[in-house]
Design a protein around this motif. Structure first.
Motif, PDB file in Angstrom:
ATOM      1  N   ALA A 170       0.824  -1.205   0.000  1.00 52.09           N
ATOM      2  CA  ALA A 170       0.000   0.000   0.000  1.00 52.09           C
ATOM      3  C   ALA A 170       0.865   1.264   0.000  1.00 52.09           C
ATOM      4  CB  ALA A 170      -0.928  -0.003   1.207  1.00 52.09           C
ATOM      5  N   ARG A 171       1.901   1.288   0.823  1.00 51.04           N
ATOM      6  CA  ARG A 171       2.753   2.473   0.893  1.00 51.04           C
ATOM      7  C   ARG A 171       3.545   2.688  -0.386  1.00 51.04           C
ATOM      8  NH1 ARG A 171       5.540   3.388   6.838  1.00 51.04           N
ATOM      9  NH2 ARG A 171       3.626   3.918   7.954  1.00 51.04           N
ATOM     10  N   SER A 172       3.995   1.594  -0.993  1.00 49.32           N
ATOM     11  CA  SER A 172       4.764   1.730  -2.227  1.00 49.32           C
ATOM     12  C   SER A 172       3.932   2.338  -3.346  1.00 49.32           C
ATOM     13  CB  SER A 172       5.310   0.368  -2.663  1.00 49.32           C
ATOM     14  OG  SER A 172       4.254  -0.518  -2.995  1.00 49.32           O
ATOM     15  N   ASN A 173       2.611   2.224  -3.230  1.00 53.05           N
ATOM     16  CA  ASN A 173       1.703   2.832  -4.203  1.00 53.05           C
ATOM     17  C   ASN A 173       1.013   4.075  -3.646  1.00 53.05           C
ATOM     18  OD1 ASN A 173       1.341   0.820  -6.697  1.00 53.05           O
ATOM     19  ND2 ASN A 173       1.605  -0.408  -4.843  1.00 53.05           N
ATOM     20  N   ASP A 174       1.518   4.583  -2.517  1.00 52.69           N
ATOM     21  CA  ASP A 174       0.989   5.794  -1.890  1.00 52.69           C
ATOM     22  C   ASP A 174      -0.512   5.679  -1.631  1.00 52.69           C
ATOM     23  OD1 ASP A 174       1.234   8.327  -0.762  1.00 52.69           O
ATOM     24  OD2 ASP A 174       0.725   9.347  -2.643  1.00 52.69           O
ATOM     25  N   TYR A 175      -0.964   4.469  -1.287  1.00 49.88           N
ATOM     26  CA  TYR A 175      -2.362   4.184  -0.997  1.00 49.88           C
ATOM     27  C   TYR A 175      -3.276   4.581  -2.166  1.00 49.88           C
ATOM     28  CZ  TYR A 175      -0.609   3.525   3.700  1.00 49.88           C
ATOM     29  OH  TYR A 175       0.093   3.083   4.796  1.00 49.88           O
ATOM     30  N   LYS A 176      -2.736   4.470  -3.377  1.00 47.87           N
ATOM     31  CA  LYS A 176      -3.503   4.797  -4.582  1.00 47.87           C
ATOM     32  C   LYS A 176      -3.747   3.564  -5.440  1.00 47.87           C
ATOM     33  CE  LYS A 176      -3.587   9.204  -3.604  1.00 47.87           C
ATOM     34  NZ  LYS A 176      -4.845   9.856  -3.168  1.00 47.87           N
ATOM     35  N   LEU A 177      -3.838   2.411  -4.795  1.00 50.25           N
ATOM     36  CA  LEU A 177      -4.151   1.193  -5.530  1.00 50.25           C
ATOM     37  C   LEU A 177      -5.527   1.310  -6.195  1.00 50.25           C
ATOM     38  CD1 LEU A 177      -3.113  -1.460  -2.851  1.00 50.25           C
ATOM     39  CD2 LEU A 177      -1.900  -1.003  -4.974  1.00 50.25           C
ATOM     40  N   SER A 178      -5.669   0.685  -7.346  1.00 48.12           N
ATOM     41  CA  SER A 178      -6.992   0.605  -7.952  1.00 48.12           C
ATOM     42  C   SER A 178      -7.835  -0.425  -7.201  1.00 48.12           C
ATOM     43  CB  SER A 178      -6.879   0.213  -9.425  1.00 48.12           C
ATOM     44  OG  SER A 178      -6.400  -1.122  -9.537  1.00 48.12           O
ATOM     45  N   ARG A 179      -9.104  -0.463  -7.505  1.00 46.49           N
ATOM     46  CA  ARG A 179      -9.977  -1.449  -6.863  1.00 46.49           C
ATOM     47  C   ARG A 179      -9.513  -2.867  -7.180  1.00 46.49           C
ATOM     48  NH1 ARG A 179     -14.531  -4.534  -8.034  1.00 46.49           N
ATOM     49  NH2 ARG A 179     -16.096  -4.679  -6.347  1.00 46.49           N
ATOM     50  N   ASP A 180      -9.171  -3.117  -8.421  1.00 42.77           N
ATOM     51  CA  ASP A 180      -8.720  -4.454  -8.803  1.00 42.77           C
ATOM     52  C   ASP A 180      -7.422  -4.829  -8.091  1.00 42.77           C
ATOM     53  OD1 ASP A 180     -10.896  -4.734 -10.447  1.00 42.77           O
ATOM     54  OD2 ASP A 180      -9.826  -4.207 -12.292  1.00 42.77           O
ATOM     55  N   GLU A 181      -6.506  -3.877  -7.948  1.00 44.73           N
ATOM     56  CA  GLU A 181      -5.247  -4.148  -7.250  1.00 44.73           C
ATOM     57  C   GLU A 181      -5.484  -4.407  -5.767  1.00 44.73           C
ATOM     58  OE1 GLU A 181      -2.098  -1.550  -9.987  1.00 44.73           O
ATOM     59  OE2 GLU A 181      -3.225  -0.578  -8.360  1.00 44.73           O
ATOM     60  N   ALA A 182      -6.389  -3.629  -5.160  1.00 46.36           N
ATOM     61  CA  ALA A 182      -6.710  -3.842  -3.744  1.00 46.36           C
ATOM     62  C   ALA A 182      -7.358  -5.206  -3.533  1.00 46.36           C
ATOM     63  CB  ALA A 182      -7.636  -2.730  -3.247  1.00 46.36           C
ATOM     64  N   PHE A 183      -8.276  -5.578  -4.398  1.00 43.49           N
ATOM     65  CA  PHE A 183      -8.915  -6.886  -4.295  1.00 43.49           C
ATOM     66  C   PHE A 183      -7.912  -8.009  -4.496  1.00 43.49           C
ATOM     67  CE2 PHE A 183     -13.785  -6.688  -4.709  1.00 43.49           C
ATOM     68  CZ  PHE A 183     -13.842  -5.613  -3.846  1.00 43.49           C
ATOM     69  N   ALA A 184      -6.996  -7.836  -5.444  1.00 48.47           N
ATOM     70  CA  ALA A 184      -5.979  -8.862  -5.685  1.00 48.47           C
ATOM     71  C   ALA A 184      -5.098  -9.059  -4.457  1.00 48.47           C
ATOM     72  CB  ALA A 184      -5.129  -8.484  -6.901  1.00 48.47           C
ATOM     73  N   LEU A 185      -4.753  -7.949  -3.786  1.00 47.20           N
ATOM     74  CA  LEU A 185      -3.938  -8.037  -2.575  1.00 47.20           C
ATOM     75  C   LEU A 185      -4.693  -8.764  -1.465  1.00 47.20           C
ATOM     76  CD1 LEU A 185      -1.478  -7.364  -0.869  1.00 47.20           C
ATOM     77  CD2 LEU A 185      -2.425  -5.077  -0.478  1.00 47.20           C
ATOM     78  N   LEU A 186      -5.970  -8.439  -1.276  1.00 50.88           N
ATOM     79  CA  LEU A 186      -6.755  -9.096  -0.234  1.00 50.88           C
ATOM     80  C   LEU A 186      -6.977 -10.574  -0.552  1.00 50.88           C
ATOM     81  CD1 LEU A 186      -9.452  -6.438   0.753  1.00 50.88           C
ATOM     82  CD2 LEU A 186      -7.263  -6.920   1.818  1.00 50.88           C
ATOM     83  N   ARG A 187      -7.177 -10.888  -1.813  1.00 47.22           N
ATOM     84  CA  ARG A 187      -7.339 -12.298  -2.186  1.00 47.22           C
ATOM     85  C   ARG A 187      -6.061 -13.078  -1.901  1.00 47.22           C
ATOM     86  NH1 ARG A 187     -10.212 -10.058  -6.952  1.00 47.22           N
ATOM     87  NH2 ARG A 187     -12.445 -10.484  -6.653  1.00 47.22           N
TER      88      ARG A 187
END
Length: 236
Positions: A170-187
């Motif tokens: 999250a920090r490496s992307n400055d908390y600007k992940l897209s929805r798909d990227e956030a979902f992929a991380l949680l999965r």
């Protein structure tokens, strides 16, 4: 006198419990993931049990810990939401307001030596200063009534296994992940978690809250891979 000398202590010994939760702020909102099992000790006693509760179009509450305690807490939240509707002033529970209320309630119960045995995540979009401007919010409350706000959280065994990984991404992307990227991380977190937590289930819920409202996806599953079994050589 016996009741005074030996007060009831069953509330300190949760029976059917839920395990880890994961939540993350991304570019347009908040994503949250929880599995769907309530365990009786180490036994998967009740499966297909959701641990996320939609309060309104801006707030989701998720829980770990005692399922019965959260059922009581859910009733309290519903009454609070209904009270606001009864006044007919267009008000509704906001994530920060609900987080503050639950923090006070759980701290009071802890001070009475009758704690609510839940870890709570309040996630949603908070109006600052009005509903024309909604910002992501994640608040966490422990059974001891300790509350704090954060941009990413993993609870239970996940706090040890995966919280640092979530923070790094999250920090490496400055908390600007897209929805798909956030979902992929949680999965990915759910997949890593289920391989290591004996009280976790491969079926899980994943949801998002944006300015457009709450989206609760259909329950999803982690499909296990037997390839990793070759790495277990403890029997040799």
């Amino acid at each position: 006198m016996e009741g005074i000398d030996k007060p009831l202590t069953h509330t300190l010994d949760p029976t059917c419990t839920g395990t880890s939760m994961y939540a993350l702020v991304y570019k347009d909102g908040v994503a949250i993931a929880t599995d769907r099992v309530c365990s009786y000790g180490k036994t998967a006693r009740y499966k297909h049990i959701g641990r996320q509760y939609r309060v309104n179009e801006n707030v989701i509450v998720a829980f770990g810990g005692d399922h019965a305690d959260f059922q009581w807490l859910q009733n309290v939240i519903e009454r609070k939401e209904l009270d606001l509707k009864c006044y007919d002033i267009g008000a509704k529970l906001t994530p920060k307001g609900l987080h503050a209320y639950l923090t006070s309630l759980m701290y009071y119960r802890r001070s009475e030596m009758n704690p609510i045995m839940n870890t709570i995540i309040v996630a949603g979009m908070h109006p600052e200063p009005t509903y024309d401007n909604l910002v992501p919010f994640i608040g966490v409350i422990t059974p001891r009534g300790v509350g704090y706000a954060t941009k990413h959280v993993a609870t239970g065994l996940g706090a040890m296994l995966l919280h640092q990984n979530m923070e790094t991404v999250a920090r490496s992307n400055d908390y600007k992940l897209s929805r798909d990227e956030a979902f992929a991380l949680l999965r990915k977190c759910m997949e890593v978690h289920i391989y290591r937590d004996c009280t976790a289930d491969n079926e899980y819920d994943i949801s998002s809250i944006t300015k457009d409202g709450v989206t609760m996806e259909q329950p999803q599953q982690v499909i296990g891979s037997w390839e990793i079994s070759e790495l277990n050589n403890q029997y040799e």
